[in-house]
Design a protein around this motif. Structure first.
Motif, mmCIF file in Angstrom:
data_model
loop_
_atom_site.group_PDB
_atom_site.id
_atom_site.type_symbol
_atom_site.label_atom_id
_atom_site.label_comp_id
_atom_site.label_asym_id
_atom_site.label_seq_id
_atom_site.Cartn_x
_atom_site.Cartn_y
_atom_site.Cartn_z
ATOM 1 N N LEU A 254 0.747 -1.059 -0.006
ATOM 2 C CA LEU A 254 -0.118 0.063 0.035
ATOM 3 C C LEU A 254 0.897 1.205 -0.044
ATOM 4 O O LEU A 254 0.648 2.192 -0.843
ATOM 5 N N VAL A 262 0.077 10.743 -6.100
ATOM 6 C CA VAL A 262 -0.175 12.167 -6.403
ATOM 7 C C VAL A 262 0.348 12.747 -7.648
ATOM 8 O O VAL A 262 -0.282 13.424 -8.264
ATOM 9 N N GLY A 306 -1.340 10.321 8.099
ATOM 10 C CA GLY A 306 -0.944 9.726 6.651
ATOM 11 C C GLY A 306 -0.107 10.747 5.873
ATOM 12 O O GLY A 306 -0.668 10.681 4.753
ATOM 13 N N VAL A 330 2.206 4.996 8.425
ATOM 14 C CA VAL A 330 2.377 3.559 8.696
ATOM 15 C C VAL A 330 3.660 3.124 7.879
ATOM 16 O O VAL A 330 4.204 2.232 8.264
ATOM 17 N N VAL A 380 -6.376 10.131 2.511
ATOM 18 C CA VAL A 380 -5.843 8.921 3.323
ATOM 19 C C VAL A 380 -7.001 7.957 3.589
ATOM 20 O O VAL A 380 -6.848 6.427 3.223
HETATM 21 N N1 SAH Z 1 -1.567 12.631 2.638
HETATM 22 C C1 SAH Z 1 -0.283 12.556 1.613
HETATM 23 C C2 SAH Z 1 -0.487 11.059 1.345
HETATM 24 C C3 SAH Z 1 -1.619 10.393 0.815
HETATM 25 S S1 SAH Z 1 -1.490 8.764 0.279
HETATM 26 C C4 SAH Z 1 -1.108 13.341 0.484
HETATM 27 O O1 SAH Z 1 -1.922 13.948 0.722
HETATM 28 O O2 SAH Z 1 -0.400 13.409 -0.596
HETATM 29 C C5 SAH Z 1 -2.068 7.771 1.681
HETATM 30 C C6 SAH Z 1 -0.995 7.656 2.876
HETATM 31 O O3 SAH Z 1 -1.720 6.939 3.886
HETATM 32 C C7 SAH Z 1 0.262 6.748 2.431
HETATM 33 O O4 SAH Z 1 1.340 7.490 2.911
HETATM 34 C C8 SAH Z 1 -0.136 5.672 3.570
HETATM 35 O O5 SAH Z 1 1.205 4.789 3.908
HETATM 36 C C9 SAH Z 1 -0.951 6.128 4.610
HETATM 37 N N2 SAH Z 1 -1.683 5.086 5.099
HETATM 38 C C10 SAH Z 1 -2.450 4.353 4.541
HETATM 39 N N3 SAH Z 1 -3.237 3.502 5.677
HETATM 40 C C11 SAH Z 1 -2.511 4.045 6.868
HETATM 41 C C12 SAH Z 1 -2.651 3.568 8.089
HETATM 42 N N4 SAH Z 1 -3.549 2.612 8.501
HETATM 43 N N5 SAH Z 1 -2.028 4.283 9.052
HETATM 44 C C13 SAH Z 1 -1.343 5.416 8.777
HETATM 45 N N6 SAH Z 1 -0.913 5.663 7.504
HETATM 46 C C14 SAH Z 1 -1.725 4.999 6.606
#
Ligand code: SAH
Length: 489
Positions: A254, A262, A306, A330, A380
């Motif tokens: 993931l 992005v 996230g 994560v 996220v």
């Molecule tokens: N916030 C950033 C990234 C979005 S991508 C933006 O807007 O560009 C989604 C992110 O969520 C990824 O980095 C992924 O590692 C994180 N993510 C997904 N599931 C998660 C979880 N259960 N706990 C923490 N982070 C998580």
């Protein structure tokens, strides 16, 4: 049991570098005792052009039996003879894998103090194992190794060459060739896949095997087409361990999939709008909208939940209104990239005091996240399976409870406006769901209601009269005591 690794070279990149990589000198034959016998390392050939290292494991069948796990597959515990007369001494199996990791541990980790540049370099490799017990036959051998960049020759070994009508044994003679792999990768593939092919471990599989699997599988197991079979067999089909490993692999995959997301979307927007006056990419518009909403809420101490590769954290750092910024993700890999982007190691003391990156899963409550003014969940929620979403809701709105929470997510209705997106597809392979404006609002209202917040919605990107904006944002504000009373009345 026998395995050879051969590499070829040139005077500039001599094949004998193999000795450095394996931490075993080509001029010396060496022996190492293991719990099941003796492992010998020798080099049948070693010059600039060609160098072969051989690992020979002499198994002590009696030691194997004494340790109680020496039975061949299907051998009943009381079949005394079967305990001694079996294929263990000859066939490459979990015993060989364990010997491999013991004798070549530095090689497997890819460290070489004398020549630190070597382990990262791919070189021509040829691995030969005369007898691999392969449950699943040559076909499975191919499915396991080919996706990793190996050319595979797996020939079934006849049960008895004098009686071809007896058919094939369960062994294959295995030859693996590659030009694109490093030695460390090759060793890690073997370490995991030999026991997988054998499908019977000589020792009890304990929970720390999951860690071993993930460590050895780093960089190649997440996303391997046979990931499930590999995981399940490596963990001796212990269901709870397999499930744990699969979940952890899923998180890794993931996080890796997200890296490209992005940029992909932004490029798409940019391409489509190029003819017009070229507004900022959607990701930039999203960050601007977030900064504006945080400013309006008067937030100074902010969580970016996230945070991915840290683009938003970087934007917030440039704005002195934000005195403390914490990125949480994560994915260690995403955090490593974020920390490089922010140049955390070279930052002045005052800047460094404003920012930190934490690893953690949003599906669990986390004390470290309490007491902040605001939390951002930018793109996220759609990465979580819907049944996991309530856990995140609780961790953020129920436990961490910042005054302000911003949530952005794609608006699926807008997808028809992406020319590059086939009908009915989500924007990214890793999105577990994408919501309509209606669905997002319904979710947000339920969450707000349940946890004592008010919520308002802001479009991000061009707000299309028919389908709405590409990104939708919900701004949650915790209700004060008076507001709650007013609501109840
Ligand atoms: N916030 C950033 C990234 C979005 S991508 C933006 O807007 O560009 C989604 C992110 O969520 C990824 O980095 C992924 O590692 C994180 N993510 C997904 N599931 C998660 C979880 N259960 N706990 C923490 N982070 C998580």
């Amino acid at each position: 049991m026998f395995l050879t690794i051969t590499t070829t070279g040139t005077p500039e990149r001599p094949a004998t570098d193999l000795g450095f990589l394996l931490h075993k000198h080509p001029d010396k034959a060496q022996a190492f005792s293991t719990s099941y016998g003796t492992a010998h390392v020798l080099y049948p050939e070693a010059d600039d052009q060609r160098c072969t290292a051989a690992l020979l494991l002499e198994v002590d069948a009696v030691a194997l039996v004494r340790r109680g796990k020496g039975k061949g597959r299907g051998g009943a515990p009381d079949a005394a003879l079967a305990q001694y007369v079996n294929d263990r001494p000859y066939a490459a199996s979990s015993l060989l894998a364990v010997a491999l990791s013991g004798v070549f541990s530095s090689g497997m980790k890819g460290v070489c103090r004398a020549r630190p540049e070597l382990p990262g370099q791919a070189r021509p490799l040829r691995v030969e194992i005369p007898a691999v017990p392969a449950r699943g036959g040559p076909g499975l051998v191919q499915r396991l190794f080919e996706p990793l960049g190996w050319t595979v020759t797996a020939e079934a070994v006849a049960l008895d060459t004098e009686f071809p009508e007896w058919g094939d044994s369960r062994y294959v003679r295995l030859l693996l060739e590659s030009e694109t792999l490093t030695l460390a990768e090759a060793l890690r593939h073997l370490y995991v896949l030999l026991p997988v092919l054998d499908d019977a471990k000589h020792y009890w599989v304990s929970p720390d095997e999951v860690d071993k699997l993930l460590r050895a599988g780093e960089g190649w197991l997440p996303g391997h087409p046979e990931q499930k079979l590999i995981t399940s067999r490596y963990l001796s089909r212990r269901w709870s361990l397999t499930r744990e490993a699969m979940e952890r692999l899923e998180l890794v995959r993931l996080a890796e999939a997200d890296d490209s997301e992005v940029e992909d979307i932004d490029n798409a927007v940019e391409e489509e709008t190029e003819a017009e006056e070229k507004p900022a990419p959607l990701a930039v518009q999203r960050r601007d909208a977030i900064v504006e909403a945080l400013g309006a809420a008067g937030a100074a101490r902010v969580l970016d939940l996230g945070c991915g590769q840290g683009q938003l954290v970087q934007t917030l750092l440039k704005d002195p209104r934000f005195t403390e910024i914490v990125g949480v993700d994560v994915s260690m890999r995403a955090l490593t990239i974020a920390s490089r982007r922010l140049k955390l190691d070279r930052m002045g003391e005052r800047q460094a005091a404003r920012v930190s990156l934490l690893q953690g899963s949003l599906a669990y409550t986390d004390k470290r996240l309490k007491g902040y003014d605001a939390a951002v969940l930018s793109e996220v929620i759609e990465h979580l399976d819907l049944p996991r979403l309530p856990a995140l809701e609780y961790a953020v709105f129920g436990a961490a409870r910042p005054r302000t929470v911003l949530v952005t997510t794609p608006n699926v209705e807008y997808n028809v406006r992406w020319e590059s997106l086939p009908a009915g597809h989500v924007r990214h392979g890793d999105h577990r769901f994408e919501w309509t404006r209606e669905e997002f609002r319904a979710w947000a209202h339920t969450v707000a209601e349940r946890h004592g917040y008010g919520v308002e919605f802001t479009p991000v990107g061009p707000d299309d009269p028919e389908v709405g904006p590409p990104t939708q944002m919900a701004v949650f504000q915790m209700l004060t005591g008076n507001e709650k009373e007013a609501k109840a009345a």
